[in-house]
Design an enzyme around this catalytic site. Structure first.
Site, PDB file in Angstrom:
ATOM      1  N   LYS A  21      44.410  70.554  55.987  1.00 62.32           N
ATOM      2  CA  LYS A  21      44.962  70.085  54.690  1.00 62.32           C
ATOM      3  C   LYS A  21      45.036  68.561  54.701  1.00 62.32           C
ATOM      4  CE  LYS A  21      49.560  69.982  54.043  1.00 62.32           C
ATOM      5  NZ  LYS A  21      50.077  68.678  53.584  1.00 62.32           N
ATOM      6  N   ASN A  22      45.527  67.999  55.792  1.00 63.79           N
ATOM      7  CA  ASN A  22      45.783  66.551  55.826  1.00 63.79           C
ATOM      8  C   ASN A  22      44.532  65.733  56.081  1.00 63.79           C
ATOM      9  OD1 ASN A  22      48.352  67.214  55.241  1.00 63.79           O
ATOM     10  ND2 ASN A  22      49.172  66.815  57.286  1.00 63.79           N
ATOM     11  N   ARG A  81      52.667  64.476  46.623  1.00 60.83           N
ATOM     12  CA  ARG A  81      52.787  63.110  47.151  1.00 60.83           C
ATOM     13  C   ARG A  81      51.429  62.564  47.580  1.00 60.83           C
ATOM     14  NH1 ARG A  81      54.310  61.152  50.765  1.00 60.83           N
ATOM     15  NH2 ARG A  81      55.470  59.362  50.080  1.00 60.83           N
ATOM     16  N   CYS A 111      60.927  63.070  49.474  1.00 64.67           N
ATOM     17  CA  CYS A 111      60.947  64.535  49.432  1.00 64.67           C
ATOM     18  C   CYS A 111      62.063  64.976  50.381  1.00 64.67           C
ATOM     19  CB  CYS A 111      59.586  65.096  49.866  1.00 64.67           C
ATOM     20  SG  CYS A 111      59.283  64.816  51.593  1.00 64.67           S
ATOM     21  N   ARG A 131      60.112  58.615  52.317  1.00 65.92           N
ATOM     22  CA  ARG A 131      58.651  58.486  52.207  1.00 65.92           C
ATOM     23  C   ARG A 131      58.237  57.205  51.460  1.00 65.92           C
ATOM     24  NH1 ARG A 131      56.733  63.776  53.031  1.00 65.92           N
ATOM     25  NH2 ARG A 131      54.761  62.838  53.682  1.00 65.92           N
ATOM     26  N   ILE A 160      56.331  53.642  50.399  1.00 72.55           N
ATOM     27  CA  ILE A 160      54.894  53.304  50.384  1.00 72.55           C
ATOM     28  C   ILE A 160      54.700  51.792  50.552  1.00 72.55           C
ATOM     29  CG2 ILE A 160      54.088  55.268  49.002  1.00 72.55           C
ATOM     30  CD1 ILE A 160      54.315  53.392  46.527  1.00 72.55           C
ATOM     31  N   ASP A 168      54.994  67.548  62.501  1.00 72.56           N
ATOM     32  CA  ASP A 168      54.783  68.740  61.674  1.00 72.56           C
ATOM     33  C   ASP A 168      54.933  70.033  62.458  1.00 72.56           C
ATOM     34  OD1 ASP A 168      52.163  67.242  59.611  1.00 72.56           O
ATOM     35  OD2 ASP A 168      54.336  67.047  59.622  1.00 72.56           O
ATOM     36  N   ARG A 213      51.432  75.959  49.883  1.00 73.39           N
ATOM     37  CA  ARG A 213      50.752  74.675  49.673  1.00 73.39           C
ATOM     38  C   ARG A 213      49.808  74.349  50.826  1.00 73.39           C
ATOM     39  NH1 ARG A 213      54.457  70.031  50.172  1.00 73.39           N
ATOM     40  NH2 ARG A 213      52.449  69.135  50.582  1.00 73.39           N
TER      41      ARG A 213
HETATM   42  C1  EPZ Z   1      51.140  62.377  56.632  1.00 74.85           C
HETATM   43  O1  EPZ Z   1      52.149  61.970  55.722  1.00 74.85           O
HETATM   44  C2  EPZ Z   1      51.050  63.888  56.496  1.00 74.85           C
HETATM   45  N1  EPZ Z   1      50.668  64.241  55.126  1.00 74.85           N
HETATM   46  C3  EPZ Z   1      52.395  64.517  56.856  1.00 74.85           C
HETATM   47  O2  EPZ Z   1      52.237  65.933  56.799  1.00 74.85           O
HETATM   48  C4  EPZ Z   1      52.755  64.126  58.290  1.00 74.85           C
HETATM   49  O3  EPZ Z   1      54.020  64.654  58.615  1.00 74.85           O
HETATM   50  C5  EPZ Z   1      52.782  62.589  58.390  1.00 74.85           C
HETATM   51  O4  EPZ Z   1      51.499  62.065  57.989  1.00 74.85           O
HETATM   52  C6  EPZ Z   1      53.065  62.121  59.813  1.00 74.85           C
HETATM   53  O5  EPZ Z   1      52.106  62.626  60.683  1.00 74.85           O
HETATM   54  C7  EPZ Z   1      49.382  64.097  54.748  1.00 74.85           C
HETATM   55  O6  EPZ Z   1      48.526  63.651  55.516  1.00 74.85           O
HETATM   56  C8  EPZ Z   1      49.048  64.519  53.354  1.00 74.85           C
HETATM   57  P1  EPZ Z   1      53.311  58.467  57.281  1.00 74.85           P
HETATM   58  P2  EPZ Z   1      52.357  60.384  55.417  1.00 74.85           P
HETATM   59  O7  EPZ Z   1      52.939  57.499  56.229  1.00 74.85           O
HETATM   60  O8  EPZ Z   1      51.039  59.703  55.366  1.00 74.85           O
HETATM   61  C9  EPZ Z   1      57.102  55.697  57.232  1.00 74.85           C
HETATM   62  C10 EPZ Z   1      52.734  68.122  56.229  1.00 74.85           C
HETATM   63  O9  EPZ Z   1      53.662  68.897  56.491  1.00 74.85           O
HETATM   64  N2  EPZ Z   1      56.359  54.904  56.242  1.00 74.85           N
HETATM   65  O10 EPZ Z   1      52.616  58.431  58.605  1.00 74.85           O
HETATM   66  O11 EPZ Z   1      53.240  60.269  54.225  1.00 74.85           O
HETATM   67  C11 EPZ Z   1      57.655  56.962  56.597  1.00 74.85           C
HETATM   68  O12 EPZ Z   1      58.916  56.700  56.033  1.00 74.85           O
HETATM   69  C12 EPZ Z   1      53.029  66.685  55.879  1.00 74.85           C
HETATM   70  O13 EPZ Z   1      51.512  68.448  56.217  1.00 74.85           O
HETATM   71  C13 EPZ Z   1      56.875  53.674  55.835  1.00 74.85           C
HETATM   72  O14 EPZ Z   1      57.928  53.243  56.305  1.00 74.85           O
HETATM   73  O15 EPZ Z   1      53.143  59.949  56.716  1.00 74.85           O
HETATM   74  C14 EPZ Z   1      57.768  57.928  57.732  1.00 74.85           C
HETATM   75  O16 EPZ Z   1      59.011  57.754  58.368  1.00 74.85           O
HETATM   76  C15 EPZ Z   1      54.510  66.386  55.943  1.00 74.85           C
HETATM   77  N3  EPZ Z   1      56.201  52.952  54.905  1.00 74.85           N
HETATM   78  C16 EPZ Z   1      56.657  57.482  58.695  1.00 74.85           C
HETATM   79  O17 EPZ Z   1      56.205  56.203  58.238  1.00 74.85           O
HETATM   80  C17 EPZ Z   1      55.021  53.393  54.361  1.00 74.85           C
HETATM   81  O18 EPZ Z   1      54.435  52.666  53.525  1.00 74.85           O
HETATM   82  C18 EPZ Z   1      55.468  58.426  58.711  1.00 74.85           C
HETATM   83  O19 EPZ Z   1      54.899  58.407  57.453  1.00 74.85           O
HETATM   84  C19 EPZ Z   1      54.514  54.642  54.776  1.00 74.85           C
HETATM   85  C20 EPZ Z   1      55.198  55.379  55.716  1.00 74.85           C
END
Ligand code: EPZ
Length: 422
Positions: free
Chosen positions: A22-23, A93, A117, A122, A124, A309, A401
């Site tokens: 999925k990811n 998202r 969420c 989360r 950006i 995850d 999902r």
């Molecule tokens: C991806 O989410 C995955 N989703 C998530 O899977 C997964 O848990 C996560 O990576 C971590 O491995 C998809 O790929 C669609 P991050 P993402 O940006 O990209 C902080 C599932 O169950 N952060 O690596 O949103 C954030 O707060 C889902 O399949 C910032 O601070 O994860 C978090 O604490 C859940 N600023 C950490 O980084 C930013 O601009 C990890 O987030 C972005 C993120």
């Protein structure tokens, strides 16, 4: 409202074929915006999130069609609009992953700002830091993020990520592939899904080096062409079925798995007493030789550390392992909501901040519980497989999902699981 009913079953046995990740498939589909020619994506899992991404791409003017089962043709001859539809984008998202490709292809993008969420805020900010570093003007309106490239288009830059964010790495990579000059992403995410996206982009004519390490170098090119690609297997789905074998003390052959991608899960399950063998057919997870599984300690980290995850599914298994286990969640700030649900089933888990202590070896009792996020939902199903009686799980749309043919795959392994609509 739909629910899952899960009854105690014996050891799960048989084999399961892992679907495309999925990811990985979501950023791959979004990358289809970058080329006029057609892209063919294989091993696309049949998931609600994929359906939502299809609709979003179509709303932008991209042709998306299923040419055969699990094979998508994605073609963006022209971009009809660079403003993503609020109704669609607000459903998922990961829709925000269209921002980078849209900005690169058209020079501007206006996308609904993804909120938090249940597992965390989360933010950006790192995505936007990357776009700004590439010379884009980024405006945050009440619900929208609008980014516009400078008069000379996007310009390559050196970008340091304060956290190795998966989504930010993906969005910056897809924005930088058509930029003028070279972009360096430092402290980049190293997940297999990042490597899969870089491989696809390079097939399209991009010039990306270092994906899978913490320094990714992207030399901008004029134009990308169509390409075909097979989605990497879903390491999180694979980990979920590894844990299904472990928690039921069964034996499962897992096919279409990349052993390297699940190394932390394999290592930890071996510490608990599960035997795991890699063969030509796939990965055998053998947990029927040692009923007395023992406790271990988990700390989630960005890849190649233990995946966040798999934290909740692994915790469900640890409730059945004798002794005291600890789980530390370092990636998201609120990813222990499944603890209360597991405790309702008779588990003995205490949390303090980002640390949970599991006093394992207790028998679980069926109860009415909820899926608090996609992976916690899977954790509740795993717990239901070994809990006395019946477990009723609500909010199962989360699970649907992200897990393809979830009920069918579990039933084929011998699980007593049913979907009811009440
Ligand atoms: C991806 O989410 C995955 N989703 C998530 O899977 C997964 O848990 C996560 O990576 C971590 O491995 C998809 O790929 C669609 P991050 P993402 O940006 O990209 C902080 C599932 O169950 N952060 O690596 O949103 C954030 O707060 C889902 O399949 C910032 O601070 O994860 C978090 O604490 C859940 N600023 C950490 O980084 C930013 O601009 C990890 O987030 C972005 C993120």
């Amino acid at each position: 409202m739909a629910k899952f009913l899960v009854q105690k079953c014996g050891p799960l046995n048989g084999e399961v074929v892992i679907s495309g990740a999925k990811n990985a498939v979501l950023p791959l589909m979004a990358a289809g915006i970058l080329a006029e020619e057609e892209c063919i994506i294989r091993d696309v899992p049949d998931l609600r999130d994929v359906m939502v991404m299809k609709e979003i791409l179509r709303s932008l003017g991209t042709e998306v069609e299923e040419v055969e089962e699990s094979v998508l043709r994605v073609q963006t001859r022209t971009v009809k609009t660079n403003e993503a539809d609020y109704e669609l984008v607000s459903k998922m998202r990961a829709s925000f992953l269209i921002m980078g490709p849209l900005l690169a292809r058209t020079g501007s993008a206006k996308v609904y700002s993804p909120g938090g969420c249940s597992i965390g805020k989360r933010p950006i900010d790192l995505h936007l830091k990357g776009f700004r570093a590439l010379g884009a003007e980024v405006v945050i309106e009440d619900k929208y993020i609008e980014a516009k490239a400078g008069k000379d288009g996007l310009i390559g830059a050196d970008i340091y990520l304060d956290f190795p964010s998966v989504g930010a790495t993906e969005n910056i990579m897809t924005a930088a592939v058509l930029a003028k000059g070279t972009t360096i992403i430092e402290n980049a995410a190293k997940e297999p899904e990042i490597v899969d996206l870089a491989n696809f982009l390079n097939k399209m004519g991009a010039r990306i080096k270092g994906a899978g390490t913490d320094i990714i170098k992207i030399e901008g090119v004029e134009k990308l062409k169509g390409a075909s690609h097979t989605v990497v297997p879903d390491r999180i789905e694979a980990g979920t079925y590894m844990l299904a074998a472990a928690i039921t003390r069964g034996q499962i052959l897992i096919k279409n798995i990349v052993p390297d991608h699940v190394k932390p899960i394999t290592a930890k399950l071996r510490e608990c007493g599960v035997r795991i063998e890699m063969t030509d057919e796939g990965m055998y997870v053998i947990a029927d030789e040692n009923p007395h599984m023992v406790a271990t300690d988990i700390k989630t980290l960005p890849y190649p550390g233990f995946p966040t995850d798999i934290q909740s599914p692994f915790m469900a298994f640890l409730t059945t392992a004798e002794g005291e286990s600890t789980v530390i969640e370092t990636v998201f700030e609120n990813r222990f909501m499944h603890v209360a649900e597991l405790n309702r089933m008779g588990a003995n888990i205490k949390t303090e901040g980002n640390k949970a202590v599991i006093n394992g070896g207790k028998n679980l009792e069926g109860a009415q519980v909820i899926a608090t996020d996609l992976r916690a939902g899977a954790a509740m199903v795993l717990a239901g497989l070994v809990a006395e009686g019946t477990t009723e799980i609500a909010e199962i749309y989360h699970i649907e999902r992200g897990y393809e043919k979830f009920i069918e795959k579990f039933k084929a392994l011998g699980a007593n699981i049913f979907k009811i609509v009440s």
